[in-house]
Motif scaffolding. Structure first.
Motif: not given
Length: 235
Positions: A104-105, A107, A162, A166
């Motif tokens: 979600e970041k 990454e 993502s 988030m």
């Protein structure tokens, strides 16, 4: 009688010469015919051996080829850019595949490494922040400490971006990571892909990455409870 013209008056009025008019007209030679440029000529001519637009076609092929890395005689192709975006189906007894996705970041997440130290639960939702999916997600949220005490980590897996994940995580205070699989590569490998949809389900991988349980489909409220009951039964 009218006065006679004198020689003086006659010389004062010069006569027009007719020599110029009597000369033959000069013929103008036709100029050289301009030929079409070589590029236009090539465009007009049919391609040899049926290879029409060979250079442009070659460029399209090059553009469509996936990025590959060569080394020590091996060629590896990233799973996300294969022509059909497919992994080998994962069934009971199989292990987590080598695949990089985003959390979600935004990454990178190496899927194969997730179960290196703990067991893993993936619960799959059709769409983030919708009623049924929120019931399922909040159910895992409310008993998340129980999974941690049994040495398991929970992950939500969906085809959402993502950014959408988030926003949903923040809104519902979800304590676990969310994994974005927009091409449904892992989702389809798990057997939960249904065209452009994701089947609500969950999958349990023990420490080391082996799949030991799956529920597909499953009801939103039942998914967290059934996952916890199975893990307790294995303990």
């Amino acid at each position: 009688m009218p006065p006679r013209k004198t020689a003086e008056t006659t010389d004062a009025e010069p006569r027009r010469s007719t020599r110029i008019a009597s000369l033959p007209k000069e013929e103008v030679a036709p100029g050289p015919i301009r030929k079409a440029s070589s590029s236009k000529k090539r465009a007009a001519e049919p391609a040899e051996d049926g290879k029409e637009g060979e250079s442009s076609a070659a460029k399209k092929v090059l553009k469509a080829k996936p990025d590959i890395e060569e080394g020590d005689g091996e060629v590896t192709v990233d799973a996300e850019i294969t022509s059909d975006n497919k992994l080998t189906p994962i069934d009971i007894g199989d292990v987590l595949p080598t695949l990089t996705l985003k959390n979600e970041k935004n990454e990178d997440i190496e899927v194969a490494d997730l179960a290196a130290e703990k067991g893993v639960i993936f619960f799959l939702v059709p769409k983030a922040d919708t009623p049924g999916c929120t019931t399922q997600a909040c159910g895992f949220r409310d008993i998340y400490p129980d999974f941690e005490s049994l040495n398991y980590t929970v992950y939500c897996l969906s085809a959402d971006t993502s950014a959408a994940q988030m926003k949903w995580q923040t809104k519902k205070t979800l304590p676990y990571p969310l994994i974005s699989d927009p091409k449904r590569i892992l989702i389809r490998a798990l057997g939960a892909g249904d065209g452009n949809k994701t089947k609500r389900s969950h999958f349990i991988f023990e420490k080391g990455g082996k799949l030991v349980d799956k529920k597909i489909p499953v009801k939103p409220a039942d998914s967290p409870k059934l996952a916890l009951e199975f893990i307790k039964s294995q303990s």
